[in-house]
Motif scaffolding. Structure first.
Motif, PDB file in Angstrom:
ATOM      1  N   ARG A  32       0.847  -1.211   0.000  1.00 40.48           N
ATOM      2  CA  ARG A  32       0.000   0.000   0.000  1.00 40.48           C
ATOM      3  C   ARG A  32       0.876   1.252   0.000  1.00 40.48           C
ATOM      4  NH1 ARG A  32      -2.354  -0.679   4.471  1.00 40.48           N
ATOM      5  NH2 ARG A  32      -1.185   0.836   5.667  1.00 40.48           N
ATOM      6  N   LYS A  33       1.950   1.240   0.764  1.00 36.05           N
ATOM      7  CA  LYS A  33       2.852   2.393   0.811  1.00 36.05           C
ATOM      8  C   LYS A  33       3.546   2.612  -0.535  1.00 36.05           C
ATOM      9  CE  LYS A  33       3.598   2.187   5.756  1.00 36.05           C
ATOM     10  NZ  LYS A  33       4.486   1.806   6.850  1.00 36.05           N
ATOM     11  N   LEU A  34       3.882   1.526  -1.201  1.00 39.70           N
ATOM     12  CA  LEU A  34       4.484   1.642  -2.536  1.00 39.70           C
ATOM     13  C   LEU A  34       3.446   2.105  -3.555  1.00 39.70           C
ATOM     14  CD1 LEU A  34       6.596  -1.607  -2.378  1.00 39.70           C
ATOM     15  CD2 LEU A  34       7.547   0.679  -2.750  1.00 39.70           C
ATOM     16  N   ARG A  35       2.235   1.566  -3.477  1.00 39.43           N
ATOM     17  CA  ARG A  35       1.171   1.891  -4.435  1.00 39.43           C
ATOM     18  C   ARG A  35       0.779   3.354  -4.369  1.00 39.43           C
ATOM     19  NH1 ARG A  35      -2.468  -1.580  -2.691  1.00 39.43           N
ATOM     20  NH2 ARG A  35      -3.525  -0.112  -1.356  1.00 39.43           N
ATOM     21  N   THR A  36       0.757   3.934  -3.182  1.00 42.01           N
ATOM     22  CA  THR A  36       0.325   5.314  -3.006  1.00 42.01           C
ATOM     23  C   THR A  36       1.463   6.322  -3.137  1.00 42.01           C
ATOM     24  OG1 THR A  36       0.587   5.160  -0.615  1.00 42.01           O
ATOM     25  CG2 THR A  36      -1.605   4.663  -1.522  1.00 42.01           C
ATOM     26  N   GLY A  37       2.692   5.850  -3.260  1.00 44.47           N
ATOM     27  CA  GLY A  37       3.828   6.753  -3.407  1.00 44.47           C
ATOM     28  C   GLY A  37       4.413   7.216  -2.086  1.00 44.47           C
ATOM     29  N   GLN A  38       3.945   6.659  -0.958  1.00 42.16           N
ATOM     30  CA  GLN A  38       4.564   6.995   0.325  1.00 42.16           C
ATOM     31  C   GLN A  38       6.018   6.544   0.332  1.00 42.16           C
ATOM     32  OE1 GLN A  38       1.650   4.994   2.854  1.00 42.16           O
ATOM     33  NE2 GLN A  38       1.243   6.948   3.843  1.00 42.16           N
ATOM     34  N   ILE A  39       6.268   5.421  -0.335  1.00 46.37           N
ATOM     35  CA  ILE A  39       7.635   4.955  -0.551  1.00 46.37           C
ATOM     36  C   ILE A  39       7.862   4.986  -2.064  1.00 46.37           C
ATOM     37  CG2 ILE A  39       9.255   3.050  -0.342  1.00 46.37           C
ATOM     38  CD1 ILE A  39       7.574   1.996   1.991  1.00 46.37           C
ATOM     39  N   LYS A  40       8.833   5.743  -2.502  1.00 45.35           N
ATOM     40  CA  LYS A  40       9.138   5.879  -3.927  1.00 45.35           C
ATOM     41  C   LYS A  40      10.100   4.776  -4.371  1.00 45.35           C
ATOM     42  CE  LYS A  40       7.210  10.066  -4.540  1.00 45.35           C
ATOM     43  NZ  LYS A  40       6.199  10.189  -3.543  1.00 45.35           N
ATOM     44  N   ALA A  41      10.054   4.439  -5.648  1.00 41.24           N
ATOM     45  CA  ALA A  41      10.917   3.403  -6.212  1.00 41.24           C
ATOM     46  C   ALA A  41      12.393   3.722  -5.983  1.00 41.24           C
ATOM     47  CB  ALA A  41      10.629   3.225  -7.700  1.00 41.24           C
ATOM     48  N   ALA A  42      12.751   4.989  -6.087  1.00 40.48           N
ATOM     49  CA  ALA A  42      14.150   5.390  -5.918  1.00 40.48           C
ATOM     50  C   ALA A  42      14.623   5.252  -4.469  1.00 40.48           C
ATOM     51  CB  ALA A  42      14.335   6.833  -6.392  1.00 40.48           C
ATOM     52  N   GLU A  43      13.683   5.181  -3.522  1.00 40.92           N
ATOM     53  CA  GLU A  43      14.027   5.128  -2.103  1.00 40.92           C
ATOM     54  C   GLU A  43      14.164   3.704  -1.574  1.00 40.92           C
ATOM     55  OE1 GLU A  43      10.728   7.088  -0.293  1.00 40.92           O
ATOM     56  OE2 GLU A  43      11.330   9.075  -0.961  1.00 40.92           O
ATOM     57  N   ILE A  44      13.782   2.712  -2.358  1.00 44.14           N
ATOM     58  CA  ILE A  44      13.709   1.346  -1.835  1.00 44.14           C
ATOM     59  C   ILE A  44      14.806   0.464  -2.431  1.00 44.14           C
ATOM     60  CG2 ILE A  44      12.081   0.419  -3.531  1.00 44.14           C
ATOM     61  CD1 ILE A  44      11.649  -0.128   0.176  1.00 44.14           C
ATOM     62  N   ASN A  45      15.371  -0.372  -1.607  1.00 40.57           N
ATOM     63  CA  ASN A  45      16.318  -1.398  -2.048  1.00 40.57           C
ATOM     64  C   ASN A  45      15.995  -2.674  -1.275  1.00 40.57           C
ATOM     65  OD1 ASN A  45      17.614  -1.297   0.515  1.00 40.57           O
ATOM     66  ND2 ASN A  45      18.878   0.397  -0.190  1.00 40.57           N
ATOM     67  N   LYS A  46      16.690  -3.737  -1.567  1.00 38.80           N
ATOM     68  CA  LYS A  46      16.370  -5.023  -0.949  1.00 38.80           C
ATOM     69  C   LYS A  46      16.482  -4.971   0.568  1.00 38.80           C
ATOM     70  CE  LYS A  46      17.193  -9.944  -1.196  1.00 38.80           C
ATOM     71  NZ  LYS A  46      17.834 -11.045  -1.873  1.00 38.80           N
ATOM     72  N   GLY A  47      17.539  -4.367   1.067  1.00 37.33           N
ATOM     73  CA  GLY A  47      17.732  -4.279   2.516  1.00 37.33           C
ATOM     74  C   GLY A  47      16.631  -3.498   3.210  1.00 37.33           C
ATOM     75  N   LYS A  48      16.253  -2.370   2.631  1.00 43.41           N
ATOM     76  CA  LYS A  48      15.210  -1.538   3.239  1.00 43.41           C
ATOM     77  C   LYS A  48      13.854  -2.244   3.173  1.00 43.41           C
ATOM     78  CE  LYS A  48      13.195   3.053   3.362  1.00 43.41           C
ATOM     79  NZ  LYS A  48      13.222   4.407   2.856  1.00 43.41           N
ATOM     80  N   LEU A  49      13.560  -2.895   2.047  1.00 44.45           N
ATOM     81  CA  LEU A  49      12.299  -3.616   1.906  1.00 44.45           C
ATOM     82  C   LEU A  49      12.214  -4.755   2.920  1.00 44.45           C
ATOM     83  CD1 LEU A  49       9.644  -4.009   0.380  1.00 44.45           C
ATOM     84  CD2 LEU A  49      10.897  -5.403  -1.269  1.00 44.45           C
ATOM     85  N   GLN A  50      13.288  -5.510   3.055  1.00 41.53           N
ATOM     86  CA  GLN A  50      13.303  -6.590   4.043  1.00 41.53           C
ATOM     87  C   GLN A  50      13.114  -6.040   5.452  1.00 41.53           C
ATOM     88  OE1 GLN A  50      17.011  -8.624   2.871  1.00 41.53           O
ATOM     89  NE2 GLN A  50      15.762 -10.467   2.618  1.00 41.53           N
ATOM     90  N   GLN A  51      13.731  -4.906   5.748  1.00 42.30           N
ATOM     91  CA  GLN A  51      13.608  -4.324   7.085  1.00 42.30           C
ATOM     92  C   GLN A  51      12.191  -3.848   7.362  1.00 42.30           C
ATOM     93  OE1 GLN A  51      16.140  -4.500   9.384  1.00 42.30           O
ATOM     94  NE2 GLN A  51      14.436  -4.009  10.720  1.00 42.30           N
ATOM     95  N   LEU A  52      11.532  -3.243   6.356  1.00 41.66           N
ATOM     96  CA  LEU A  52      10.149  -2.796   6.525  1.00 41.66           C
ATOM     97  C   LEU A  52       9.229  -3.976   6.868  1.00 41.66           C
ATOM     98  CD1 LEU A  52       9.819  -0.292   3.544  1.00 41.66           C
ATOM     99  CD2 LEU A  52       9.669   0.272   5.975  1.00 41.66           C
ATOM    100  N   ILE A  53       9.442  -5.090   6.206  1.00 41.31           N
ATOM    101  CA  ILE A  53       8.622  -6.278   6.479  1.00 41.31           C
ATOM    102  C   ILE A  53       9.042  -6.920   7.791  1.00 41.31           C
ATOM    103  CG2 ILE A  53       8.060  -8.597   5.653  1.00 41.31           C
ATOM    104  CD1 ILE A  53       8.243  -7.350   2.797  1.00 41.31           C
ATOM    105  N   CYS A  54      10.326  -7.011   8.031  1.00 41.79           N
ATOM    106  CA  CYS A  54      10.832  -7.628   9.257  1.00 41.79           C
ATOM    107  C   CYS A  54      10.342  -6.882  10.503  1.00 41.79           C
ATOM    108  CB  CYS A  54      12.357  -7.663   9.230  1.00 41.79           C
ATOM    109  SG  CYS A  54      13.089  -8.541  10.617  1.00 41.79           S
ATOM    110  N   ASP A  55      10.269  -5.558  10.445  1.00 44.76           N
ATOM    111  CA  ASP A  55       9.788  -4.778  11.585  1.00 44.76           C
ATOM    112  C   ASP A  55       8.380  -5.196  11.990  1.00 44.76           C
ATOM    113  OD1 ASP A  55      12.170  -3.389  11.636  1.00 44.76           O
ATOM    114  OD2 ASP A  55      11.371  -1.597  10.666  1.00 44.76           O
ATOM    115  N   GLN A  56       7.561  -5.559  11.008  1.00 40.87           N
ATOM    116  CA  GLN A  56       6.191  -5.964  11.306  1.00 40.87           C
ATOM    117  C   GLN A  56       6.091  -7.436  11.715  1.00 40.87           C
ATOM    118  OE1 GLN A  56       3.153  -4.495   8.669  1.00 40.87           O
ATOM    119  NE2 GLN A  56       4.552  -2.957   7.862  1.00 40.87           N
TER     120      GLN A  56
END
Length: 159
Positions: A32-56
């Motif tokens: 949802r955050k990616l779809r709405t632009g809260q997280i931009k494509a240029a701001e995300i990488n594998k490590g950050k994506l894994q951390q966002l999911i891991c936090d939850q």
């Protein structure tokens, strides 16, 4: 002994199911955050994506989420996204596309505004009870695969 085995089987199954649901909710939230632009494509990488999911997932898994894999891709059409699949081969997760092994295993390549994307989250859930491992485990190391997938089209946000 049969009663104890039944109780352990019920507990193992319930905990595994609950963690699968927590992971599916985490994937939906990040998508949802990616779809709405809260997280931009240029701001995300594998490590950050894994951390966002891991936090939850922190309530259900050990620190730093060992066994967590993510795959985020942009596709030209939803039909093209539907051709992306995975198999379990020799106890390992293998991503495929049109029946052929995908050379970019677990990549993070999101699209911009209006693009079609798919997020797949894989977690190697350790089976805790030895006697359950024989019937539940489908991965190396006595683990079972938890999987969540979300496919969407990004909104027309400013990049």
């Amino acid at each position: 002994i049969p009663f104890a085995l039944l109780v352990f089987a019920i507990l193992e199954s319930c905990i595994s199911f609950a963690s699968q649901e927590v992971m599916a909710n985490a994937a939906d939230d990040v998508a949802r955050k990616l779809r709405t632009g809260q997280i931009k494509a240029a701001e995300i990488n594998k490590g950050k994506l894994q951390q966002l999911i891991c936090d939850q997932l922190a309530i259900m898994v050990t620190k730093n989420c060992p066994g967590l894999e993510v795959d985020l891709r942009s596709y030209g059409t939803f039909a093209e996204a539907a051709k992306a699949r995975f198999t379990i081969t020799n106890g390992e997760i293998v991503l495929t596309r049109n029946g052929v092994k995908d050379p970019k295993q677990f990549a993070v390549e999101p699209g911009g505004a209006g693009s079609k994307n798919m997020l797949r989250v894989f977690y190697k859930w350790p089976v805790m009870t030895d006697f359950m491992a024989k019937s539940m485990a489908n991965l190396n190391g006595g683990a079972t695969l938890h999987f969540a997938s979300v496919t969407w089209q990004n909104e027309p946000f400013d990049e």
